[in-house]
Design a protein around this motif. Structure first.
Motif, PDB file in Angstrom:
ATOM      1  N   MET A  42       1.050  -1.145   0.136  1.00  0.00           N
ATOM      2  CA  MET A  42       0.001  -0.076  -0.049  1.00  0.00           C
ATOM      3  C   MET A  42       0.829   1.159   0.062  1.00  0.00           C
ATOM      4  N   MET A  43       0.438   2.268  -0.643  1.00  0.00           N
ATOM      5  CA  MET A  43       1.340   3.465  -0.915  1.00  0.00           C
ATOM      6  C   MET A  43       1.120   4.174   0.477  1.00  0.00           C
ATOM      7  N   LYS A  44       2.362   4.783   1.080  1.00  0.00           N
ATOM      8  CA  LYS A  44       2.376   5.555   2.029  1.00  0.00           C
ATOM      9  C   LYS A  44       2.944   6.996   1.775  1.00  0.00           C
ATOM     10  N   ILE A  45       1.986   7.790   2.179  1.00  0.00           N
ATOM     11  CA  ILE A  45       2.563   9.388   1.917  1.00  0.00           C
ATOM     12  C   ILE A  45       3.167   9.954   3.411  1.00  0.00           C
ATOM     13  N   ARG A  46       4.380  10.083   3.165  1.00  0.00           N
ATOM     14  CA  ARG A  46       5.289  10.607   4.294  1.00  0.00           C
ATOM     15  C   ARG A  46       5.076  12.030   4.532  1.00  0.00           C
ATOM     16  N   CYS A  47       4.517  12.404   5.694  1.00  0.00           N
ATOM     17  CA  CYS A  47       4.195  13.874   5.811  1.00  0.00           C
ATOM     18  C   CYS A  47       4.807  14.381   7.096  1.00  0.00           C
ATOM     19  N   LEU A  48       4.828  15.826   6.718  1.00  0.00           N
ATOM     20  CA  LEU A  48       5.234  16.846   8.317  1.00  0.00           C
ATOM     21  C   LEU A  48       4.124  17.662   8.560  1.00  0.00           C
ATOM     22  N   VAL A  49       4.004  18.054   9.872  1.00  0.00           N
ATOM     23  CA  VAL A  49       3.293  19.187  10.087  1.00  0.00           C
ATOM     24  C   VAL A  49       4.242  20.383  10.625  1.00  0.00           C
ATOM     25  N   VAL A  50       3.765  21.434  10.072  1.00  0.00           N
ATOM     26  CA  VAL A  50       4.725  22.554  10.164  1.00  0.00           C
ATOM     27  C   VAL A  50       3.646  23.981  10.709  1.00  0.00           C
ATOM     28  N   ASP A  51       3.731  24.005  12.109  1.00  0.00           N
ATOM     29  CA  ASP A  51       2.745  25.167  12.728  1.00  0.00           C
ATOM     30  C   ASP A  51       3.412  25.515  14.058  1.00  0.00           C
ATOM     31  N   ASP A  52       3.212  26.877  14.275  1.00  0.00           N
ATOM     32  CA  ASP A  52       3.842  27.403  15.477  1.00  0.00           C
ATOM     33  C   ASP A  52       2.851  27.340  16.617  1.00  0.00           C
ATOM     34  N   GLU A  53       1.485  26.724  16.495  1.00  0.00           N
ATOM     35  CA  GLU A  53       0.406  26.824  17.283  1.00  0.00           C
ATOM     36  C   GLU A  53       0.356  25.541  17.734  1.00  0.00           C
ATOM     37  N   LYS A  54       0.369  24.892  19.064  1.00  0.00           N
ATOM     38  CA  LYS A  54      -0.050  23.521  19.597  1.00  0.00           C
ATOM     39  C   LYS A  54      -1.380  23.209  19.219  1.00  0.00           C
ATOM     40  N   LEU A  55      -2.250  23.772  19.380  1.00  0.00           N
ATOM     41  CA  LEU A  55      -3.534  23.458  18.998  1.00  0.00           C
ATOM     42  C   LEU A  55      -3.950  22.984  17.541  1.00  0.00           C
ATOM     43  N   ALA A  56      -3.210  23.883  16.632  1.00  0.00           N
ATOM     44  CA  ALA A  56      -3.293  23.628  15.084  1.00  0.00           C
ATOM     45  C   ALA A  56      -2.727  22.358  14.942  1.00  0.00           C
ATOM     46  N   GLN A  57      -1.451  22.054  15.645  1.00  0.00           N
ATOM     47  CA  GLN A  57      -0.725  20.836  15.433  1.00  0.00           C
ATOM     48  C   GLN A  57      -1.530  19.601  15.826  1.00  0.00           C
ATOM     49  N   CYS A 112       7.289  20.219  13.290  1.00  0.00           N
ATOM     50  CA  CYS A 112       7.969  21.463  13.155  1.00  0.00           C
ATOM     51  C   CYS A 112       7.265  22.652  13.738  1.00  0.00           C
ATOM     52  N   ASN A 113       7.832  23.387  14.494  1.00  0.00           N
ATOM     53  CA  ASN A 113       7.371  24.597  15.197  1.00  0.00           C
ATOM     54  C   ASN A 113       7.299  26.038  13.971  1.00  0.00           C
ATOM     55  N   ASN A 114       8.315  25.859  13.261  1.00  0.00           N
ATOM     56  CA  ASN A 114       8.808  26.929  12.423  1.00  0.00           C
ATOM     57  C   ASN A 114       9.675  26.393  11.070  1.00  0.00           C
ATOM     58  N   VAL A 115       9.982  27.400  10.174  1.00  0.00           N
ATOM     59  CA  VAL A 115      10.515  27.080   9.023  1.00  0.00           C
ATOM     60  C   VAL A 115      11.882  26.727   9.158  1.00  0.00           C
ATOM     61  N   PHE A 116      12.606  27.219  10.284  1.00  0.00           N
ATOM     62  CA  PHE A 116      13.954  26.942  10.395  1.00  0.00           C
ATOM     63  C   PHE A 116      13.932  25.409  11.031  1.00  0.00           C
ATOM     64  N   LYS A 133       1.320  32.120   8.292  1.00  0.00           N
ATOM     65  CA  LYS A 133       1.725  33.073   9.267  1.00  0.00           C
ATOM     66  C   LYS A 133       2.637  32.498  10.361  1.00  0.00           C
ATOM     67  N   MET A 134       3.901  32.436  10.460  1.00  0.00           N
ATOM     68  CA  MET A 134       4.815  32.114  11.426  1.00  0.00           C
ATOM     69  C   MET A 134       6.097  33.089  11.595  1.00  0.00           C
ATOM     70  N   PRO A 135       6.526  32.893  12.803  1.00  0.00           N
ATOM     71  CA  PRO A 135       7.772  34.123  13.258  1.00  0.00           C
ATOM     72  C   PRO A 135       8.825  33.940  12.282  1.00  0.00           C
ATOM     73  N   GLU A 136       9.345  35.023  12.024  1.00  0.00           N
ATOM     74  CA  GLU A 136      10.485  35.220  11.155  1.00  0.00           C
ATOM     75  C   GLU A 136      10.457  34.921   9.401  1.00  0.00           C
ATOM     76  N   ILE A 137       9.935  33.687   9.417  1.00  0.00           N
ATOM     77  CA  ILE A 137       9.717  33.415   7.972  1.00  0.00           C
ATOM     78  C   ILE A 137       8.335  32.614   7.903  1.00  0.00           C
ATOM     79  N   ASN A 138       7.707  33.221   6.828  1.00  0.00           N
ATOM     80  CA  ASN A 138       6.371  32.545   6.684  1.00  0.00           C
ATOM     81  C   ASN A 138       6.611  31.302   5.728  1.00  0.00           C
TER      82      ASN A 138
END
Length: 241
Positions: free
Chosen positions: A1-16, A35-39, A59-64
């Motif tokens: 079965m195909m698997k899509i390997r994904c990341l969550v990037v958001d600076d808000e815990k609730l959104a995560q 990840c909490n930010n772009v860095f 909309k995240m700190p320093e780099i969106n």
């Protein structure tokens, strides 16, 4: 079965947490990290090359999020997740898979995953998306991804920042220029540029009269002076002196 390997990037815990919950409902999704930010995202991607899909806040700190996509060469597929709708046009200009407005319902998330699955499966297994050939490609039209089979095209018309792709039965408008689709067509010997504003399918020509091509759908297309030698060569026609 195909698997899509994904990341969550958001600076808000609730959104995560919302995204983690939604991701857990789909067997096809494999959450690789948060990840909490772009860095943090850049660091993660430098260490992990096999990410297929990023759920990316804007909309995240320093780099969106949109700035990251602009500066990162060949990023994974992107689904934007944001509370702001004013970034939508830029997101789709960047060929984002989708644009989810918070709060994100499971139903809306599901539709986005269906879209991502279709695109990623097509990228991994090109033969599975073809019908008559392996030359199909996708364009964005009115927030939809539309599959184009070049063999079915009659002609393409450029109009400043938009192009229209015409088949025998449909007309698809796309934000972009003729140059933006030329890369997907240049290897096809039956698709030919005949004018600064037109590509045509040579197999859809009805007749040629006085440097005007009449297509099977009755559309008349002028042959530009600078394109005539190329067109006549492809058609094996000797130009009158």
């Amino acid at each position: 079965m195909m698997k899509i390997r994904c990341l969550v990037v958001d600076d808000e815990k609730l959104a995560q947490d919302v995204l983690i919950h939604h991701i857990s409902k789909f067997d096809i999704l494999q959450l690789e990290g948060i990840c909490n930010n772009v860095f943090e995202l850049i660091t993660f991607l430098n260490q992990n090359k096999n990410i297929d899909l990023i759920f990316l806040d804007i909309k995240m700190p320093e780099i969106n999020g949109t700035d990251f996509v602009d500066m990162f060469n060949n990023p994974p597929a992107i689904i934007y997740t944001t509370a702001y709708n004013q970034y939508a046009l830029n997101a789709f200009n960047q060929s984002a898979v989708d644009y989810l407005l918070k709060p994100i319902s499971l139903d809306r998330f599901s539709k986005s995953i269906q879209k991502a699955t279709q695109i990623l499966r097509a990228a991994q297994h090109p033969a599975s998306i073809t019908e008559k050939s392996n030359d199909c490609f996708y364009v964005k039209s009115d927030k939809r991804l539309v599959k184009i089979n070049p063999a079915e095209l009659v002609y393409i018309e450029g109009m400043r920042n938009y192009i229209r792709l015409y088949t025998e039965t449909d007309k698809i408008m796309v934000l972009g220029t003729l140059a933006s689709v030329e890369e997907s067509l240049k290897h096809l010997d039956y698709i030919c540029r005949v004018h600064k504003s037109f590509f045509i399918n040579l197999n859809k020509i009805n007749y040629l009269e006085q440097n005007v091509i009449v297509l099977t759908n009755k559309k008349s297309i002028p042959v530009g002076l600078s394109y005539r030698s190329q067109v006549y060569e492809k058609l094996k026609i000797m130009q009158a002196k």
